[in-house]
Design a protein around this motif. Structure first.
Motif, PDB file in Angstrom:
ATOM      1  N   THR A 128     109.197  14.317  31.529  1.00 19.20           N
ATOM      2  CA  THR A 128     108.480  15.244  30.662  1.00 19.20           C
ATOM      3  C   THR A 128     107.978  14.497  29.441  1.00 19.20           C
ATOM      4  O   THR A 128     108.439  13.391  29.139  1.00 19.20           O
ATOM      5  CB  THR A 128     109.398  16.409  30.236  1.00 19.20           C
ATOM      6  OG1 THR A 128     108.631  17.378  29.524  1.00 19.20           O
ATOM      7  CG2 THR A 128     110.514  15.922  29.324  1.00 19.20           C
ATOM      8  N   ILE A 130     107.463  14.934  25.344  1.00 20.70           N
ATOM      9  CA  ILE A 130     107.822  15.716  24.163  1.00 20.70           C
ATOM     10  C   ILE A 130     106.975  15.256  22.979  1.00 20.70           C
ATOM     11  O   ILE A 130     106.938  14.068  22.653  1.00 20.70           O
ATOM     12  CB  ILE A 130     109.312  15.547  23.812  1.00 20.70           C
ATOM     13  CG1 ILE A 130     110.182  15.955  25.009  1.00 20.70           C
ATOM     14  CG2 ILE A 130     109.660  16.380  22.576  1.00 20.70           C
ATOM     15  CD1 ILE A 130     109.986  17.377  25.455  1.00 20.70           C
ATOM     16  N   LYS A 145     105.780  20.477  24.362  1.00 23.41           N
ATOM     17  CA  LYS A 145     106.313  20.032  25.650  1.00 23.41           C
ATOM     18  C   LYS A 145     105.185  20.016  26.665  1.00 23.41           C
ATOM     19  O   LYS A 145     104.558  21.038  26.929  1.00 23.41           O
ATOM     20  CB  LYS A 145     107.433  20.952  26.132  1.00 23.41           C
ATOM     21  CG  LYS A 145     108.123  20.454  27.408  1.00 23.41           C
ATOM     22  CD  LYS A 145     109.289  21.339  27.778  1.00 23.41           C
ATOM     23  CE  LYS A 145     110.053  20.783  28.971  1.00 23.41           C
ATOM     24  NZ  LYS A 145     109.205  20.744  30.188  1.00 23.41           N
TER      25      LYS A 145
END
Length: 241
Positions: A128, A130, A145
């Protein structure tokens, strides 16, 4: 998703601090952009501080978090020099006291040893990105996000009198967090002009060819990063010019 934060700002130049991290963190990459946590196995919580002082400015940075998202706590946020960067226990380290403000991968915000719900837990074992927007003028910290804004997480950071720095930490073994974007807002017109010039002048050797006063060359060189570094474990490095 809207426009990315500080779209009209300029690139910033900072990295993870090899002198200010847990012994369980390894730093890699040309400019220390990769933080690798617990390279063998994990018996606690390890963190690293960034070199950027954040107070009184507007800064945005993005972290690419490896697919190894799991464990007790992986955290992203800001803290002072007093925020601990290592403990031989599995815990939410960033925000355990008044010296840190952090978001854990469980979707919880931590500060002063207390937590609040903020967002859904991250999907485990999926990479992911951030994003973190620090606004030292408004005193807010906002998270993103995968490009989506999650809203303001913390307020009142403009009242913190000690220097604040980016911090990440993890309890999970063999986790990597990589700085992929660092942006900042312009301080004044002079700062904006410098950013335009440095789009065309990339190295200190190029800068020396310009017929400019010494004081202006020194000001322009403050944000140049034309030195390449290959790093081994935290606090040990090879310097190549």
């Amino acid at each position: 998703m809207g426009e990315p934060p500080l779209r009209h700002g300029c690139d910033d130049h900072w990295s993870w601090d090899r002198r200010d991290c847990s012994h369980e963190v390894r730093l890699y990459g040309p400019f220390l952009q990769v933080a690798h946590f617990h390279p063998n196995w994990s018996s606690g919580t390890a963190g690293v501080r960034g070199t950027r002082v954040l107070n009184h400015g507007r800064y945005y940075w993005e972290l690419r978090v490896s697919h190894r998202v799991f464990g007790t706590s992986m955290m992203f946020g800001v803290g002072t020099q007093h925020a601990r960067l290592h403990v031989d226990a599995f815990k939410n380290l960033l925000g355990e006291d008044e010296h840190g403000w952090g978001l854990s991968h469980k979707g919880l915000l931590w500060h002063g040893g207390r937590w609040t719900h903020y967002t859904r837990p991250f999907q485990e074992n999926e990479s992911t990105t951030i994003g973190i927007l620090f606004d030292g003028i408004a005193g807010t910290l906002t998270y993103y996000k995968d490009g989506a804004c999650l809203g303001v997480a913390f307020r009142g950071l403009n009242e913190v009198r000690e220097p604040l720095y980016p911090i990440v930490c993890s309890t999970a073994a063999k986790t990597e967090m990589t700085l992929i974007t660092t942006k900042r807002d312009f301080v004044n017109l002079q700062d904006r002009c410098r950013a335009i010039i440095l789009k065309y002048v990339r190295t200190r050797s190029d800068l020396q060819l310009l017929k400019l006063p010494k004081s202006i060359k020194e000001y322009l060189s403050e944000t140049l990063t034309d030195t390449v570094q290959i790093f081994k474990p935290c606090n040990e490095y090879v310097h190549i010019v």
